[in-house]
Design a protein around this motif. Structure first.
Motif, PDB file in Angstrom:
ATOM      1  N   ILE A  31      81.532 100.525 126.665  1.00 50.56           N
ATOM      2  CA  ILE A  31      82.314 101.607 126.034  1.00 50.56           C
ATOM      3  C   ILE A  31      83.903 101.291 126.024  1.00 50.56           C
ATOM      4  CG2 ILE A  31      83.121 103.995 126.985  1.00 50.56           C
ATOM      5  CD1 ILE A  31      80.682 104.144 128.828  1.00 50.56           C
ATOM      6  N   ALA A  32      84.409 101.479 124.757  1.00 51.61           N
ATOM      7  CA  ALA A  32      85.422 101.187 124.196  1.00 51.61           C
ATOM      8  C   ALA A  32      86.535 102.259 124.454  1.00 51.61           C
ATOM      9  CB  ALA A  32      85.585 100.506 122.816  1.00 51.61           C
ATOM     10  N   MET A  33      87.813 101.854 124.869  1.00 49.47           N
ATOM     11  CA  MET A  33      88.981 102.767 124.917  1.00 49.47           C
ATOM     12  C   MET A  33      89.683 102.417 123.643  1.00 49.47           C
ATOM     13  SD  MET A  33      89.617 101.472 128.880  1.00 49.47           S
ATOM     14  CE  MET A  33      88.929 102.249 130.295  1.00 49.47           C
ATOM     15  N   ARG A  34      89.785 103.568 123.088  1.00 52.26           N
ATOM     16  CA  ARG A  34      90.484 103.458 121.409  1.00 52.26           C
ATOM     17  C   ARG A  34      91.733 104.452 121.354  1.00 52.26           C
ATOM     18  NH1 ARG A  34      87.801  99.859 118.929  1.00 52.26           N
ATOM     19  NH2 ARG A  34      85.469  99.537 118.985  1.00 52.26           N
ATOM     20  N   GLY A  35      92.525 104.061 120.365  1.00 50.30           N
ATOM     21  CA  GLY A  35      93.632 104.864 119.961  1.00 50.30           C
ATOM     22  C   GLY A  35      93.892 104.848 118.622  1.00 50.30           C
ATOM     23  N   SER A  36      94.424 106.022 118.032  1.00 46.51           N
ATOM     24  CA  SER A  36      94.900 105.797 116.659  1.00 46.51           C
ATOM     25  C   SER A  36      95.991 104.824 116.592  1.00 46.51           C
ATOM     26  CB  SER A  36      95.195 107.140 115.996  1.00 46.51           C
ATOM     27  OG  SER A  36      96.075 107.767 116.903  1.00 46.51           O
ATOM     28  N   ALA A  37      96.209 104.435 115.226  1.00 45.30           N
ATOM     29  CA  ALA A  37      97.141 103.428 115.113  1.00 45.30           C
ATOM     30  C   ALA A  37      98.709 103.898 115.544  1.00 45.30           C
ATOM     31  CB  ALA A  37      97.473 103.261 113.468  1.00 45.30           C
ATOM     32  N   ARG A  38      98.956 105.290 115.292  1.00 44.51           N
ATOM     33  CA  ARG A  38     100.144 105.621 115.815  1.00 44.51           C
ATOM     34  C   ARG A  38     100.319 106.303 117.351  1.00 44.51           C
ATOM     35  NH1 ARG A  38     101.406 109.251 110.751  1.00 44.51           N
ATOM     36  NH2 ARG A  38     100.328 110.845 112.230  1.00 44.51           N
ATOM     37  N   TRP A  43      90.483 107.937 122.654  1.00 42.55           N
ATOM     38  CA  TRP A  43      89.026 108.329 122.945  1.00 42.55           C
ATOM     39  C   TRP A  43      88.305 107.482 123.517  1.00 42.55           C
ATOM     40  CZ3 TRP A  43      91.240 107.504 118.117  1.00 42.55           C
ATOM     41  CH2 TRP A  43      90.467 106.698 117.429  1.00 42.55           C
ATOM     42  N   PHE A  44      87.239 107.369 123.979  1.00 37.21           N
ATOM     43  CA  PHE A  44      86.261 106.674 124.608  1.00 37.21           C
ATOM     44  C   PHE A  44      85.246 106.592 123.606  1.00 37.21           C
ATOM     45  CE2 PHE A  44      87.722 108.018 128.771  1.00 37.21           C
ATOM     46  CZ  PHE A  44      87.943 106.874 129.620  1.00 37.21           C
ATOM     47  N   SER A  45      84.786 105.430 123.143  1.00 43.45           N
ATOM     48  CA  SER A  45      83.802 105.318 122.153  1.00 43.45           C
ATOM     49  C   SER A  45      82.611 104.244 122.754  1.00 43.45           C
ATOM     50  CB  SER A  45      84.427 104.442 121.099  1.00 43.45           C
ATOM     51  OG  SER A  45      83.301 104.429 119.861  1.00 43.45           O
ATOM     52  N   MET A 124      90.552 112.818 126.805  1.00 49.78           N
ATOM     53  CA  MET A 124      90.167 111.458 126.724  1.00 49.78           C
ATOM     54  C   MET A 124      89.100 111.576 127.913  1.00 49.78           C
ATOM     55  SD  MET A 124      91.649 107.436 126.568  1.00 49.78           S
ATOM     56  CE  MET A 124      90.829 106.231 126.542  1.00 49.78           C
ATOM     57  N   VAL A 125      87.888 112.174 127.652  1.00 53.06           N
ATOM     58  CA  VAL A 125      86.964 112.055 128.752  1.00 53.06           C
ATOM     59  C   VAL A 125      85.643 111.564 128.391  1.00 53.06           C
ATOM     60  CG1 VAL A 125      88.012 114.060 129.909  1.00 53.06           C
ATOM     61  CG2 VAL A 125      86.168 114.532 128.050  1.00 53.06           C
ATOM     62  N   GLY A 126      84.884 111.233 129.021  1.00 52.31           N
ATOM     63  CA  GLY A 126      83.455 110.693 128.427  1.00 52.31           C
ATOM     64  C   GLY A 126      82.390 111.415 129.602  1.00 52.31           C
ATOM     65  N   ARG A 127      81.080 111.139 129.238  1.00 48.01           N
ATOM     66  CA  ARG A 127      80.060 111.800 129.820  1.00 48.01           C
ATOM     67  C   ARG A 127      78.945 110.369 129.769  1.00 48.01           C
ATOM     68  NH1 ARG A 127      78.384 117.691 129.625  1.00 48.01           N
ATOM     69  NH2 ARG A 127      79.632 117.729 131.542  1.00 48.01           N
ATOM     70  N   ILE A 128      78.316 110.202 130.815  1.00 50.72           N
ATOM     71  CA  ILE A 128      77.080 109.335 131.005  1.00 50.72           C
ATOM     72  C   ILE A 128      76.061 109.575 131.482  1.00 50.72           C
ATOM     73  CG2 ILE A 128      76.565 107.023 131.588  1.00 50.72           C
ATOM     74  CD1 ILE A 128      79.838 106.381 132.120  1.00 50.72           C
ATOM     75  N   VAL A 129      74.915 109.659 130.964  1.00 51.27           N
ATOM     76  CA  VAL A 129      73.606 110.447 131.202  1.00 51.27           C
ATOM     77  C   VAL A 129      72.806 109.134 131.800  1.00 51.27           C
ATOM     78  CG1 VAL A 129      71.680 111.953 131.104  1.00 51.27           C
ATOM     79  CG2 VAL A 129      73.881 112.374 129.901  1.00 51.27           C
ATOM     80  N   VAL A 130      72.505 109.063 133.096  1.00 55.15           N
ATOM     81  CA  VAL A 130      71.584 108.025 133.723  1.00 55.15           C
ATOM     82  C   VAL A 130      70.236 108.619 133.902  1.00 55.15           C
ATOM     83  CG1 VAL A 130      71.400 106.545 135.621  1.00 55.15           C
ATOM     84  CG2 VAL A 130      73.681 106.797 134.636  1.00 55.15           C
ATOM     85  N   GLU A 169      79.568 110.015 119.543  1.00 59.14           N
ATOM     86  CA  GLU A 169      81.123 109.722 119.534  1.00 59.14           C
ATOM     87  C   GLU A 169      81.911 110.834 119.253  1.00 59.14           C
ATOM     88  OE1 GLU A 169      82.099 106.591 119.187  1.00 59.14           O
ATOM     89  OE2 GLU A 169      80.258 105.338 119.228  1.00 59.14           O
ATOM     90  N   ALA A 170      83.302 110.545 119.662  1.00 58.31           N
ATOM     91  CA  ALA A 170      84.257 111.696 119.485  1.00 58.31           C
ATOM     92  C   ALA A 170      84.307 112.210 118.331  1.00 58.31           C
ATOM     93  CB  ALA A 170      85.653 111.174 120.163  1.00 58.31           C
ATOM     94  N   GLU A 171      84.453 113.108 117.733  1.00 59.04           N
ATOM     95  CA  GLU A 171      84.810 113.883 116.705  1.00 59.04           C
ATOM     96  C   GLU A 171      86.101 113.225 116.077  1.00 59.04           C
ATOM     97  OE1 GLU A 171      84.723 118.002 116.061  1.00 59.04           O
ATOM     98  OE2 GLU A 171      83.462 118.370 117.623  1.00 59.04           O
ATOM     99  N   GLY A 172      85.960 112.916 114.811  1.00 57.05           N
ATOM    100  CA  GLY A 172      86.724 112.095 113.883  1.00 57.05           C
ATOM    101  C   GLY A 172      87.140 110.689 114.444  1.00 57.05           C
ATOM    102  N   ALA A 173      86.221 110.190 115.322  1.00 54.35           N
ATOM    103  CA  ALA A 173      86.536 108.917 115.721  1.00 54.35           C
ATOM    104  C   ALA A 173      86.381 107.625 114.543  1.00 54.35           C
ATOM    105  CB  ALA A 173      85.548 108.539 117.007  1.00 54.35           C
ATOM    106  N   ALA A 174      87.139 106.690 114.399  1.00 51.07           N
ATOM    107  CA  ALA A 174      87.186 105.979 113.486  1.00 51.07           C
ATOM    108  C   ALA A 174      86.507 104.777 114.032  1.00 51.07           C
ATOM    109  CB  ALA A 174      88.792 105.463 112.920  1.00 51.07           C
TER     110      ALA A 174
END
Length: 174
Positions: A31-38, A43-45, A124-130, A169-174
């Motif tokens: 699970i990647a922790m990501r951010g836009s260039a600026r 978001w989590f991916s 910046m939240v995430g949900r894991i379903v086990v 994925e998060a909406e608009g995640a690149a």
């Protein structure tokens, strides 16, 4: 052809491994922790992920401009409302610098919500379903509560969408 006991045991072990569920004994799922260039978006991916019990998750900070955490919603951690199964152990990765990682193995079936401490207000939240509903001990998602902003609550993908797709994925995640 007559198989020796050793061959039968090896064959049976291989079949049992195949039937045991993907991911439980395999390599960690990232699970990647990501951010836009600026840095205006974080978001989590993926934001939503379905796994089998016993899966190890590896949170990796892939954002070169920010530190991030993965922190379970739990009263033992910053006095937050519990949003993981009652018997599950809460986790907090601590601040991860770029390219640092943290691992956790989730064994109990249910819904696990987590967040990034410095970026929760940016949703910046995430949900894991086990596992799946109906599994012994399954605990569904926590109800909405007033301790979370509406934007944060809206960022959690629905459980049925996660189960249908396997990952969201998060909406608009690149």
């Amino acid at each position: 052809m007559r198989l020796s006991r050793r061959h039968l045991l090896a064959l049976g072990g291989g079949l049992a491994a195949l039937a045991g569920g993907a991911g439980a004994a395999g390599p960690p799922i990232e699970i990647a922790m990501r951010g836009s260039a600026r840095g205006e978006r974080v978001w989590f991916s993926p934001r939503g992920l379905a796994v089998v019990p016993g899966t190890t998750l590896r949170f990796v900070n892939r954002d070169p401009g920010n530190s991030h955490t993965s922190t379970a919603y739990h009263p033992a951690l910053f006095d937050r409302q519990r949003r993981i199964p009652a018997a599950a152990r809460p986790w907090d990765s601590g601040l991860l610098l770029p390219d640092q990682a943290f691992q956790i193995t989730l064994t109990l079936p249910g819904v696990y919500d987590h967040y990034c401490q410095p970026h929760e207000m940016a949703a910046m939240v995430g949900r894991i379903v086990v596992g799946r509903p109906g599994d012994p001990g399954w605990e569904g998602p926590a109800p909405d509560s007033e301790d979370l902003m509406p934007e944060v609550l809206a960022a959690f993908p629905p459980v049925d969408a996660i189960l249908a797709a396997g990952r969201v994925e998060a909406e608009g995640a690149a």
